[in-house]
Write a protein that holds these residues in place. Structure first.
Motif, PDB file in Angstrom:
ATOM      1  N   THR A 111     -21.168 -22.242   1.239  1.00 18.26           N
ATOM      2  CA  THR A 111     -19.908 -22.746   2.106  1.00 18.26           C
ATOM      3  C   THR A 111     -18.795 -21.975   2.036  1.00 18.26           C
ATOM      4  O   THR A 111     -18.812 -20.601   2.307  1.00 18.26           O
ATOM      5  N   THR A 118     -14.432 -26.971   6.354  1.00 16.03           N
ATOM      6  CA  THR A 118     -14.959 -26.352   5.870  1.00 16.03           C
ATOM      7  C   THR A 118     -16.375 -26.589   6.878  1.00 16.03           C
ATOM      8  O   THR A 118     -16.812 -27.560   6.720  1.00 16.03           O
ATOM      9  N   THR A 120     -20.857 -26.589   4.707  1.00 17.05           N
ATOM     10  CA  THR A 120     -21.519 -26.691   3.895  1.00 17.05           C
ATOM     11  C   THR A 120     -22.890 -26.337   4.454  1.00 17.05           C
ATOM     12  O   THR A 120     -22.621 -27.497   4.834  1.00 17.05           O
TER      13      THR A 120
END
Length: 377
Positions: A111, A118, A120
């Protein structure tokens, strides 16, 4: 959360994503059920392309056991995936899945964040058997029914972006994701199994990219100039490396090998032994030769010389250096290596690829022969 699928296996929660969705491992699968509507773009054969109505995605290991081939559960791939989806406990009409021979135990999750963005990457994979370079010679050309069986993927990536993206940018994120995968293979100097080139992926890679339409963030760029593109690269690249290391041991340490560097150019243990046995009168048994060869294989100086020599061959293949330029530099490397190990330096006579490879073989057999002599004392 305790999930039981037909009494077979308890679900293991691997993590909770910033989107609020959880990532589980169960029934030889990595599964992400969606808590809210998501935008998804994928290469999945079933429910692939761009979708906004999916309720889950998954990555499934179709390998029944170590050393065994993947088995289709139905005559056609779509039916096989439907059966897997149902057994996982998901709706086949609203789920996109990928198949692979890689173990879900070897998943890598990385991540990256920047302010409130964000990204991931959830990756499984291996390229030892199926790794190839785009444009490699291929012999498969058979237009078939749309219901045909598909091969399972090898490097499978689920990329989760906690931001809202329009469909085109979601696809652009997939391009950036693919570039990151190829960069990881390049940094590992992973060779193609079908040519002398470096691998850019496997022949059956699959990708799922997920965006969060509920996020207040909205982006119209996912390329290398954007922060989103940077985060994609920084998440995917190390995740691919970790997954490959877990699955097959592919790593910088494993690649610190003269033989692995030359594998894509056809220099292998057995052919070296045959050449040595055919051209020496010394009574050296094969195990002793192999012992000496493997000592050379990991020797720091020889690995360095090999890396430089192979790169010269690559530069010639890419037409960045001429045959004459490579011949001159190659002879200088051969002379330096020969002096280092106290053997006679071979000379590259012609400017063809086989001329360069033959010269290295002569050098290597000379070095290995000396080691064999030392082992006899």
């Amino acid at each position: 959360m305790n999930l039981w699928i037909q009494g077979r296996e308890q679900a293991l929660k691997l993590c909770t994503l910033s989107t609020g969705d959880s990532v589980y491992r169960y029934y030889k699968s990595i599964v992400i059920p969606f808590e809210q509507p998501r935008k998804v773009s994928s290469t999945a054969v079933v429910n692939g392309g761009y979708r906004e109505d999916l309720t889950a995605v998954f990555n499934n290991d179709c390998n029944p056991g170590a050393g065994m081939a993947c088995i289709m559960r139905a005559p056609i791939y779509q039916e096989h995936m439907k059966l897997i989806t149902e057994e996982i406990g998901l709706d086949p009409a609203k789920t996109a899945g990928m198949g692979t021979a890689a173990s879900m135990e070897n998943v890598a999750i990385h991540t990256q964040t920047y302010e409130n963005l964000t990204v991931t990457a959830i990756v499984t994979g291996g390229v030892e058997v199926n790794g190839g370079r785009v444009g490699d010679p291929a012999d498969y050309f058979q237009p078939i029914d749309k219901s045909s069986i598909e091969k399972p993927g090898t490097i499978n990536i689920i990329l989760v972006i906690d931001a809202d993206l329009p469909p085109g940018i979601l696809n652009r994120a997939m391009v950036t994701c693919t570039e990151a995968k190829t960069a990881a293979l390049q940094e590992l100097m992973a060779g193609s199994n079908y040519s002398t080139g470096l691998a850019t992926g496997s022949g059956t890679d699959q990708t799922i990219v997920i965006a969060n339409p509920a996020s207040p963030l909205y982006f119209e760029s996912a390329g290398k100039h954007s922060k989103l593109g940077e985060l994609i690269g920084r998440a995917v690249l190390p995740a691919v490396k970790e997954a490959l290391h877990k699955q097959t041991g592919l790593s910088p340490d494993q690649q610190h090998s003269m033989l692995r560097r030359f594998k894509r150019y056809g220099i292998k243990e057995e052919t070296l032994w045959q050449a040595y046995a055919a051209n020496t009168d010394k009574a050296v048994i094969k195990p002793k030769f192999m012992d000496a060869l493997y000592q050379s294989d990991r020797d720091n100086f020889l690995v360095t010389y090999a890396a430089l020599y192979v790169h010269l061959l690559d530069e010639m293949q890419w037409e960045l250096l001429s045959g004459k330029e490579v011949q001159q530099a190659g002879n200088e490397l051969l002379a330096a290596a020969a002096a280092k190990y106290g053997v006679k330096a071979p000379e590259i006579i012609g400017t063809g690829l086989e001329d360069y490879l033959q010269a290295w073989k002569v050098l290597l057999l000379g070095i290995t022969g000396e080691k064999c002599t030392m082992l006899k004392k």
